[in-house]
Design an enzyme around this catalytic site. Structure first.
Site, PDB file in Angstrom:
ATOM      1  N   ASP A  53       0.876  -1.069  -0.059  1.00  0.00           N
ATOM      2  CA  ASP A  53       0.027   0.029  -0.038  1.00  0.00           C
ATOM      3  C   ASP A  53       0.908   1.229  -0.083  1.00  0.00           C
ATOM      4  O   ASP A  53       2.078   1.065   0.441  1.00  0.00           O
ATOM      5  CB  ASP A  53      -0.819   0.041   1.420  1.00  0.00           C
ATOM      6  CG  ASP A  53      -1.731   1.057   1.333  1.00  0.00           C
ATOM      7  OD1 ASP A  53      -2.218   1.669   0.413  1.00  0.00           O
ATOM      8  OD2 ASP A  53      -1.881   1.720   2.412  1.00  0.00           O
TER       9      ASP A  53
ATOM     10  N   ASP B 180      -2.105  -0.507   6.064  1.00  0.00           N
ATOM     11  CA  ASP B 180      -2.432   0.096   7.250  1.00  0.00           C
ATOM     12  C   ASP B 180      -3.931   0.055   7.444  1.00  0.00           C
ATOM     13  O   ASP B 180      -4.597   0.094   8.178  1.00  0.00           O
ATOM     14  CB  ASP B 180      -1.609   1.255   7.615  1.00  0.00           C
ATOM     15  CG  ASP B 180      -1.764   2.258   6.717  1.00  0.00           C
ATOM     16  OD1 ASP B 180      -2.473   1.848   5.344  1.00  0.00           O
ATOM     17  OD2 ASP B 180      -1.423   3.655   7.008  1.00  0.00           O
TER      18      ASP B 180
ATOM     19  N   ASP C 298      -7.242  -2.221   3.075  1.00  0.00           N
ATOM     20  CA  ASP C 298      -6.238  -3.283   2.806  1.00  0.00           C
ATOM     21  C   ASP C 298      -6.258  -4.625   3.371  1.00  0.00           C
ATOM     22  O   ASP C 298      -5.806  -5.705   3.085  1.00  0.00           O
ATOM     23  CB  ASP C 298      -4.788  -2.845   3.325  1.00  0.00           C
ATOM     24  CG  ASP C 298      -4.491  -1.468   2.712  1.00  0.00           C
ATOM     25  OD1 ASP C 298      -4.503  -1.309   1.521  1.00  0.00           O
ATOM     26  OD2 ASP C 298      -3.761  -0.631   3.437  1.00  0.00           O
TER      27      ASP C 298
END
EC number: 7.2.2.13
Lengths: 1022, 292
Positions: A375, A716, A720
């Site tokens: 990410d 985080d 995700d």
């Protein structure tokens, strides 16, 4: 240890599967449903329709009665925590998972053999019973150990949980009520203000400068405006929906709750995440493969000797007992404990380096990882807008964006910069929160908009004293930013007391600011804005925008004193002062900059053969800029679009094969077929996915896995978490990560630093190598443990090595050396080689078995047998006498058995000799295992290259020797374990064999190094 | 040891291909030459190992004395053993049922055959009783073969099994007065006493005190004469005759188990091992059934 992930879902479903046959289908359909995009429609409805749908009133809100009714209907407004596995289920999983099964089968076979013996013999030998008990004990103890180990990490997990109950301000029956967020129901009219957490999914009905931070849902690092209008068909992007558990950063808004709890967008993602079935960890697969091999060897040996013993004339029952005995003897009793301890040690070592591993098996997974899907926000970047570039004096200056201010600085002497800084400081509503003077500027909390705080910090860093500056230049009027003006303006007194002019400062969208300027400041001098400068501005603007940065323009003007004397009443609603013909100062651009250690870490991953893919919810331009910044798109690699731009041809004419890199938009991803997706992942080495939804992240991970990659996902946000869960190893961020993501992950980076992943990869690869060595070491001693029994059966000699002594080796002397191999340093740079291919590079392969069983193990067995024959011969039983003696030897009533010299022995007398032989065989195995552990230190290098720096290993050598001596010489051992003191000379029987092992393997490795790829490597390199 | 290629094969390949893969000509994942090489390697390797083992064994056997074992510390207390042995040290028979004790007679006949006076006279010497019969080697010169003393079957009196009366010929089994022969295990170099010749003393075990009745010992006193010691090992002393003591149960209670323990009484063998029930002593069960 648990060979399932410690997510609680799987057990829950399997139980359901058993209970209700219909359920799995329903569940599967559910999951598919969840994988689709959010089916929100409220954003497209008018407010009245929404009110109607939810039976509510736009002014009065719900009635208390209705609210109570809805609360009963929908349940509390909270995410259902993933069904927590009962502790006993977790415990059982540790007890019966993977490797333990092998030991359990062994134990059951032992009990079975004992039962057969007890039923057929008057005085059954207790060996099988004891062995069964010990095997069970080993499994239970190791099970407890790994259970507590994992319980420890889950305790750390629990400490993350935010226990503060959330409050929400609702309007019911026209009254404002502060209630627990859990009691909010659909249809409630809710008010939120800056700093609040959104209590449920809201359809905004009115808003005043409301901005929400959606980063945990979409990955966008900038706060988003909220207003009542529908701006986009996609509910995630439209402005009139505020999502559950996102934060309202500033402003106020009022909205109607459209869904609560698990039905919210966030809830759906969380449910999707907890509903995903994760596969086995790579190490679990390896251990399964290992069990197959071991079982194969055991059954093969068992069956062969079963047939042989039938041929030799043993009875069926005896043959069955032998069969079981041989199969059980193949079970490496100590290995389960060794592997568990090795993994635990690595987990501890990683925890020290800020990688908290939630379940032990995940320790190795990072080492096998071949693709990392990362990410962007918060993982690769700092999740904090920072001024990155400035354009003034017709030049782009770079600001320092590093976390520790170690980066480049720029020329601060220019007067233009002074003016620009002043505007940035004054035309800025952000301010530091109180009592943070001791903190470094970048760490201080700021109240206000992300870009304004970026400016604030930038000015505070480069000029300092923003507060003082603001005090000196008192603000007299202000027009806040709005979307029609696209600028923000304020009027200040000047700091020069003699100068009574007012200073007008303005910042906003660069093109708007430029439109309002007629002059431009260059090197402190005002110049008329000519075409050339305008073009320079355009280029700078485009360049900064191309870097994915948000650009702001700044201008100011000193209002003439005659028109605006001191005390002039500025009217901001009906503007009574000029807002045009200003002096343009420059541009400042902001970005959420990459973390300092990330580019290096990405580089290391790349050299370790790991493909790093960026998957973000953010915009493609920003994503690409960061990707370039951190090296995910490396220098010189172009996307299709880049090539098209360079060659000046349409995108469609570019051969997609020419582009190594690519940036894919979420909306394009939606239209890709599975094959196209595979093609894309296969043919591009550097990929950035932008604007992806949580569901798409999941699809990307699945795509990579389909191609055989072992995928790590870092992230985080809640968005995700499905991908984290689906990944072979999900890595969540410990500080910024959301609870949901931490729940879904297998590993947590306590310092939020992507670079810690590199540590994880390194440790994972090292432990994989070292586990190989450890297993090779442990398995080797299996041969000297089995062969005595085989010879006992075939040539009818007295048993050379008994069950107790075998256990002393497996669970005693072999333990510490085997574990010490986990501390072995790498033989070569493990970060310079490709990740292992899970199809080919097995933990335990045929070559390892060939070396351990076929070669080293055989030498060891000979060493043991030699010691056995020495003791027997020195006591009067020459080898020729021993062959075929077994039946008489083990006959209790035969108390005058003749030896080679005609002496007669009672049962007990000769048994003492036999047990002395067991002890000597045991000591001999210890002696040959000295050489084995040194040999197992390396797989390719010579010991002389590797050195003997592993202190634990040296300790292990002494420890096993001391233990062996203790077992042999400690008074009382003859009664307790039937081990007898050895004459000193008997210790040396196995020395030549120990030496042979060392020399043989050094020669093997020498040939291995001299002829890479040769026959020796093909057949013996494990 | 399968080669890597076999793992790369598509999963769809039938499992029989593991045994014979017609495309690659592989048997169990190896080609013929690959099999040949690995078998050759292991052949050479194991031959070498066998050689090494034989070498070390040879060296070890060279250090072993031909006539006396290196260590005898486990034989400090010689064991005692009975004849006939019976199953699990039990002698159970029925006086009326000839077949039930005939097997004991057979065994004893065989056991005592070498002690026949004629055989003894032919092979062994008459020695001086009550003193040890030393035949030491003088340094490197072996004093072999060593002679042995006669132990004549007739010395066993009514337990000799020699004679016409059925009582003697059946060793007392037919009349319910069985003889049990007790021998002291042979240990090279052992001297079973100092001044007084060691003798066997049998007695009841547990609560069988009154069931055992009177005992008669042959030769007189039930002692082992010193002249049969020391034993020099069967290689040096080929015709060694192990001395025997016969115990005759003359008045044993019938139809009940009688547990008997016999001990060697000697001034050198003074302690008995707690663990070893047959060192310096022997216990057995006797049950003579008689139809009433």
């Amino acid at each position: 240890m648990g060979y399932g992930r410690s997510d609680s879902y799987r057990v829950a479903t399997t139980q359901e599967n058993k209970d209700v046959k219909e359920k799995p289908k329903a569940k599967g359909a559910d999951l598919e449903e969840l994988k689709k995009e959010v089916p929100l429609t409220e954003h497209k409805m008018s407010i009245e329709e929404v009110c109607q749908k939810h039976n509510t009133d736009i002014v009065q809100g719900l009635t208390n009665a209705k609210a109570a009714e809805f609360l009963i209907r929908d349940g509390p407004n909270a995410l259902t925590p993933p069904p927590t596995t009962p502790e006993w289920v977790k415990f059982c999983r540790q007890l019966f998972g993977g490797f333990s099964v092998l030991l359990w089968i062994g134990a059951i076979l032992c009990f079975l053999a004992y039962a057969i013996q007890a039923a057929t013999e008057d005085e059954p030998a207790g060996d099988n019973l004891y062995l069964g008990i010990v095997l069970s004990a080993v499994v239970i103890i190791t099970g407890c150990f790994s259970y507590f180990q994992e319980a420890k990490s889950s305790k750390i997990m629990e400490s993350f949980k935010n226990m503060v109950p959330q409050q929400a301000l609702v309007i019911r029956e026209g009254e404002k009520l502060q209630i627990n967020a859990e009691e909010v129901v659909a249809g409630d009219l809710v008010e939120v203000k800056g700093g609040d957490r959104i209590p449920a999914d809201l359809r905004v009905v009115s808003a005043h400068g409301c901005k929400v931070d959606n980063s945990s849902l979409t990955g966008e690092s900038e706060p988003q405006n909220r207003s009542p209008e529908c701006t986009n068909d996609n509910p995630l992007e439209t402005r009139n929906i505020a999502f559950f558990s996102t934060n309202c950063v500033e402003g106020t808004a009022r909205g109607i709750v459209i869904s609560t709890g698990d039905r919210t967008t966030m809830g759906r993602i969380a449910t999707l995440a907890s509903g995903l079935d994760t596969g086995k960890t790579p190490i679990a697969k390896e251990i399964e493969h290992f069990i197959h091999i071991i079982t194969g060897v055991a059954v093969f040996l068992g069956i062969s000797f079963f047939i042989l013993s039938i041929v030799l004339g043993y009875s069926w029952l005896e043959a069955v007992i032998f069969l079981i005995g041989i199969i059980v003897a193949n079970v490496p009793e100590g290995l389960l404990a060794t592997v568990t301890v090795c993994l635990t040690l690595t987990a501890k070592r990683m925890a020290k380096k800020n990688c908290l591993v939630k379940n032990l098996e995940a320790v190795e997974t990072l080492g096998s990882t071949s693709t990392i899907c990362s990410d962007k926000t918060g993982t690769l970047t700092q999740n904090r807008m920072t001024v990155a570039h400035m354009w003034f004096d017709n030049q782009i200056h770079e600001a320092d964006t590093t976390e520790d201010q170690s980066g480049a600085s720029f020329d601060k002497s220019s007067e233009t910069w002074v003016a620009l800084a002043r505007v940035a400081a004054l035309c800025n509503r952000a301010s530091f929160k109180a009592n943070q003077e001791s903190l470094p500027i970048l760490k201080r909390d700021v109240a206000g908009d992300a870009s304004e705080s970026a400016l604030l910090k930038c000015i505070e860093l480069s000029c300092g004293g923003v507060k003082a500056m603001r005090e000196k230049n008192k603000k007299v009027a202000e027009i806040p930013f709005n979307s029609t003006n696209k600028y923000q303006l304020s009027v200040h007194e000047t700091e020069d007391e003699n100068d009574n002019r007012y200073l007008l400062v303005m910042k906003g969208a660069p093109e708007r600011i430029l439109d309002r300027s007629t002059t431009i400041m260059v090197q402190g001098k005002e110049q008329p804005m000519d075409e050339e400068l305008k073009e320079a501005f355009q280029n700078a603007y485009l360049e900064l925008g191309g870097l994915g940065e948000r650009v702001l323009g700044f201008c100011h003007a000193l209002l003439p004193e005659d028109q605006f004397p001191k005390g002039f009443a500025f009217d901001c609603d009906d503007v009574n002062f000029p807002t045009e013909n200003l002096c343009f100062l420059g541009l400042m651009s902001m970005i959420d900059p990459p973390r300092a250690a990330v580019p290096d870490a990405v580089g290391k991953c790349r050299s370790a053969g790991i493909k790093v893919i960026m998957v973000t919810g953010d915009h493609p331009i920003t994503a690409k800029a960061i990707a370039k910044g951190v090296g995910i798109i490396s220098e010189g690699n172009e996307t299709v679009e880049d090539i098209a731009a360079r060659l000046n041809i349409p995108v469609s004419q570019v051969n997609p094969r020419d582009a190594k890199a690519c940036v894919i938009h979420g909306s394009d991803l939606k239209d890709l077929s599975q094959d196209q997706m595979d093609d894309l992942l296969k043919n591009h080495t550097e990929i950035v996915f932008a604007r992806t939804s949580p569901q798409q992240k999941l699809i990307i991970v699945e795509g990579c896995q389909r191609l055989g990659a072992i995928v790590a996902v870092t992230g985080d946000g809640v968005n995700d978490s499905p991908a984290l869960k689906k990944a072979d190893i999900g890595v969540a961020m410990g500080i910024s990560g959301s609870d949901v993501s931490k729940q879904a992950a297998d590993m947590i980076l306590l310092d939020d630093n992507f670079a810690s992943i590199v540590t994880g990869v390194e440790e994972g690869r090292l432990i994989f190598d070292n586990l190989k060595k450890s297993i090779a070491y442990t398995l080797t001693s299996n041969i000297p443990e089995i062969t005595p029994f085989l010879f006992f059966i075939i040539v009818n000699i007295p048993l050379p090595l008994g069950t107790i002594t075998i256990l002393c080796i497996d669970l005693g002397t072999d333990m510490v050396p085997a574990i010490s191999l986990a501390y072995e340093i790498a033989e070569s740079d493990i970060m310079k080689r490709q990740p292992r291919n899970p199809a080919r590079d097995k933990l335990v392969n045929e070559r390892l078995i060939s070396i351990a069983y076929g070669q080293i193990g055989m030498i060891q067995a000979l060493g043991g047998f030699f010691a056995y024959f020495v003791i027997m011969a020195e006591n009067g039983f020459l080898p020729s006498r021993l062959v075929g003696i077994r039946l008489y030897w083990d006959d209790r009533s035969n108390n005058d058995l003749e030896d080679s010299y005609g002496q007669q022995w009672t049962y007990e007398q000769r048994k003492i000799v036999e047990f002395t032989c067991h002890t000597a065989f045991f000591v001999s195995i210890v002696v040959v295992q000295w050489a084995d552990v040194i040999v197992c230190k390396t797989r390719r290098n010579s010991v002389f290259q590797q050195g003997m720096r592993n202190k634990i290993l040296i300790f292990g050598l002494f420890e096993e020797t001391a233990l062996a001596a203790f077992l042999s010489y400690c008074p009382g051992m003859d009664v307790a374990l039937r081990m007898y003191p050895l004459k000193p000379s008997w210790w040396f029987c196995a020395f030549p064999y120990s030496f042979l092992i060392f020399v043989y393997d050094e020669i093997r490795k020498l040939i291995l190094r001299r002829h890479p790829g040769g026959w020796v490597e093909k057949e013996t390199y494990y | 040891m399968a080669k890597e290629d076999d793992e790369r094969k598509p999963k769809s390949a039938p499992w029989t291909e593991f045994f014979w893969n017609p495309r690659t000509h592989e048997v169990m994942g190896r080609t013929a030459s690959s099999w040949g090489l690995i078998i050759l390697f292991y052949l050479v390797f194991y031959t070498f190992l066998a050689g090494m083992f034989v070498l070390t064994m040879y060296v070890m056997l060279c250090t072993i004395d031909e006539y006396k074992p290196t260590y005898q510390d486990r034989l400090a207390i010689p064991g005692l053993m009975i004849r006939p042995k019976g199953e699990l040290m039990e002698i159970i028979y029925n006086i009326e049922d000839t077949e039930s004790w005939d097997k004991y007679i057979q065994k004893l006949d065989n056991f005592l055959a070498p002690y026949n006076d004629s055989v003894q006279a032919q092979k062994n010497d008459v020695c001086t009783p009550d003193s040890f019969f030393y035949q030491e080697d003088s340094g490197e010169v072996r004093n072999n073969p060593k002679r042995s003393c006669q132990f004549n079957r007739t010395m066993l009196g009514s337990c000799s099994g020699l004679g016409s009366e059925s009582d003697v010929r059946t060793y007392g089994y037919g009349t319910g007065q069985p003889c049990i022969f007790i021998k002291l295990n042979r240990v090279i170099g052992m001297l079973p006493g100092k001044g007084q010749a060691p003798y066997v003393s049998c007695g009841p075990k547990n609560q069988d005190t009154d069931k055992i009745g009177e005992l008669e010992y042959f030769p007189t006193n039930g002692s082992y004469n010193f002249m049969y010691y020391p034993f020099y090992g069967i290689r040096a002393q080929v015709n060694y005759s192990q001395p025997l003591v016969a115990v005759k149960f003359t008045n044993i209670t019938y139809n009940t188990d009688v547990n008997v323990e016999c001990k060697i009484i000697s001034d050198t063998i003074t302690e008995y091992s707690e663990r070893d029930k047959f060192a310096g002593r022997v216990s057995f069960r006797l049950r003579i059934n008689k139809n009433i």
